[in-house]
Design an enzyme around this catalytic site. Structure first.
Site, PDB file in Angstrom:
ATOM      1  N   GLU A   9       9.035   7.096 -17.384  1.00 50.94           N
ATOM      2  CA  GLU A   9       7.759   7.387 -17.721  1.00 50.94           C
ATOM      3  C   GLU A   9       7.411   6.975 -18.841  1.00 50.94           C
ATOM      4  OE1 GLU A   9       8.136  11.574 -14.859  1.00 50.94           O
ATOM      5  OE2 GLU A   9       8.072  11.681 -17.052  1.00 50.94           O
ATOM      6  N   LYS A  63      16.345  20.262 -12.463  1.00 48.20           N
ATOM      7  CA  LYS A  63      15.675  19.249 -12.686  1.00 48.20           C
ATOM      8  C   LYS A  63      16.390  18.226 -12.993  1.00 48.20           C
ATOM      9  CE  LYS A  63      11.885  18.412 -11.944  1.00 48.20           C
ATOM     10  NZ  LYS A  63      10.736  18.529 -12.833  1.00 48.20           N
ATOM     11  N   SER A  88      14.904  19.760 -17.458  1.00 51.77           N
ATOM     12  CA  SER A  88      13.519  20.646 -17.748  1.00 51.77           C
ATOM     13  C   SER A  88      14.073  21.937 -18.664  1.00 51.77           C
ATOM     14  CB  SER A  88      13.060  21.215 -16.478  1.00 51.77           C
ATOM     15  OG  SER A  88      12.244  22.367 -16.795  1.00 51.77           O
ATOM     16  N   HIS A 105       0.803  -0.987  -0.270  1.00 51.96           N
ATOM     17  CA  HIS A 105       0.002  -0.092  -0.108  1.00 51.96           C
ATOM     18  C   HIS A 105       0.867   1.554   0.089  1.00 51.96           C
ATOM     19  CE1 HIS A 105      -3.398  -2.610   0.799  1.00 51.96           C
ATOM     20  NE2 HIS A 105      -2.663  -3.136   2.091  1.00 51.96           N
TER      21      HIS A 105
END
Length: 469
Positions: free
Chosen positions: A297, A290, A284, A163
């Protein structure tokens, strides 16, 4: 006899007075997709030419000429010299037109008793064998990489989660191999599919079979199939093997997506368990600091594309009546894209795992004493307390520690003995994370002895899959 115009060779058209409308021809043209079947179509055609000779429909010289010229066409495809004409519909049309151009009327004999219905499904099955082989090779590579990293980092501890909440202490190797075992099952699914789908449809004709004495069993052996389809109507309309392959691709993509999701979480500053190599990260356009896990992804996102293909092919089949229907032409789009996209993400995943930096200090710093609760319950079990009672006792211990704002290990022994007189000074040993993981030594557990066995199984799996590729 009536000659077929060279400018527009058709496998059909005798009963038509007009050609197809331009819009229909554009929609009907499958060459952008099925041209990649050219080699499979040539292989099946060569075997069929030989089968025609065995059936006495052409002589040995004619069969030899057909086979040799079909092989010559292969080089034209490889060298990119094949010219597509406006009337060409599919790879079968192109190959037959080219064959007729160089062999004349003899080339027209090749299609005797054969339909594009049994021709295309045969080509797809030949292609599928190669696609499965290549996919198994890539799966083997990832499993091998995972075992190498797991072996290198054996003994590194980290929180295990359920969880997304800290649960119990595990080894990093145990976590990584959990994903490798999912991929092992994907490999097993692909092997099962390869064996199940390896039956020859050729010789089924359009739907009723072949009346010309074609030896289908010989054809199957010639093309490397284990047997032949038993019902011609089923054979030409069957695309279950395509659905199964895309399903297998979907399952691999889902497993890669779950791995990617874990790694994305673990690469955040909040976790800081792993660091991706520059080659598999991006920055970025606005924020200089970043470091984005774009590779992961994209792996995660591709699962949606491949699974959508599975839905697409299933809905296509759902709407078709028995035997062949033109809707089935779209099977190639779904199938080829699934294979191509999966190949990309498998390569990227392997690269990510090969170059990943495991941050042991951060992982072990994330271990917290609340994760000792289960081990403390087992401590009482080993002293004769029924597990349900032990679970309740340790729950009260945890609650008391929370009230005091301390860790359970900070509670004095005297206070612990109020919950159970079986607590002794030996409870201190159960506060050692390294010792605790070693007690989970049953098959499949996170103890080092168990992980070593997992490594053995997965290394063998990687070798076996590599042999099949």
């Amino acid at each position: 006899m009536t000659q077929i115009p060279e400018s527009c060779y058709k496998m059909w058209g005798g009963r038509f007075t007009e050609g197809p409308h331009e819009a229909l021809h554009s929609l009907n043209n499958s060459l952008p997709y099925d041209s990649r079947l050219y080699a499979d179509d040539l292989d099946a055609s060569k075997a069929y030419a030989e089968a025609l000779h065995r059936a006495g429909l052409i002589n040995s010289a004619e069969a030899d000429k057909l086979v040799k010229n079909l092989e010559l066409l292969r080089f034209d495809w490889i060298e990119g010299t094949v010219k597509i004409l406006p009337g060409d519909e599919d790879v079968h049309t192109v190959n037959e037109r080219l064959l007729v151009e160089i062999t004349g009327e003899l080339g027209q004999r090749l299609h005797t008793g054969r339909s594009r219905n049994d021709q295309v499904v045969t080509d797809m099955k030949l292609w599928l064998r190669k696609a499965i082989r290549e996919t198994l090779g890539r799966l083997s590579g990832i499993i091998e990489t995972a075992t190498r990293q797991a072996e290198l980092h054996l003994g590194v501890l980290m929180p295990g989660y359920t969880h997304l909440q800290r649960a119990q202490t595990v080894q990093f190797s145990h976590w990584l191999l959990s994903h490798a075992f999912a991929l092992r099952e994907d490999g097993q699914r692909l092997l099962e599919l390869r064996d199940r789908a390896n039956v020859l449809p050729l010789g089924s004709g359009a739907l009723a079979g072949n009346p010309l004495g074609i030896d289908r069993l010989w054809l199957a052996e010639r093309l490397g199939f284990s047997g032949v389809t038993a019902n011609s109507m089923h054979a030409v309309g069957d695309r279950d093997f395509v659905v199964d392959f895309i399903y297998c691709c979907s399952m691999v993509s889902l497993h890669l997506s779950r791995l990617a999701e874990d790694l994305i979480i673990y690469s955040t500053k909040e976790f800081d368990f792993i660091k991706l190599a520059d080659g598999f990260s991006s920055g970025s356009s606005l924020m200089p600091q970043k470091r984005n896990p774009d590779s992961l992804e994209l792996i995660r996102g591709m699962a949606g594309v491949i699974t959508a293909n599975l839905t697409g092919i299933m809905m296509t089949i759902k709407g078709t009546p028995s035997t062949y229907n033109k809707d089935l032409q779209y099977d190639k789009q779904f199938c080829f894209q699934s294979f191509d996209k999966l190949s990309q993400v498998l390569e990227v995943t392997d690269g990510v795992l090969q170059t990943i930096q495991v941050k042991q200090e951060s992982m072990e710093a994330a271990l917290s004493t609340d994760m000792l609760a289960t081990d403390w319950a087992y401590y009482l079990v080993k002293k004769g307390v029924p597990f349900r009672q032990a679970h309740h006792i340790i729950g009260r211990v945890v609650s008391e520690a929370e009230k005091r704002g301390v860790d359970i290990t900070d509670l004095p022994l005297g206070d612990l003995q109020k919950f159970s007189p079986l607590f002794g000074s030996d409870i201190v040993a159960v506060a050692d994370y390294s010792n605790n993981v070693q007690q989970y030594n049953a098959i499949g557990g996170t103890a080092s002895s168990s992980i070593v066995e997992q490594l053995r199984l997965l290394k063998k799996c990687a070798r076996d899959l590599a042999k099949q590729s």
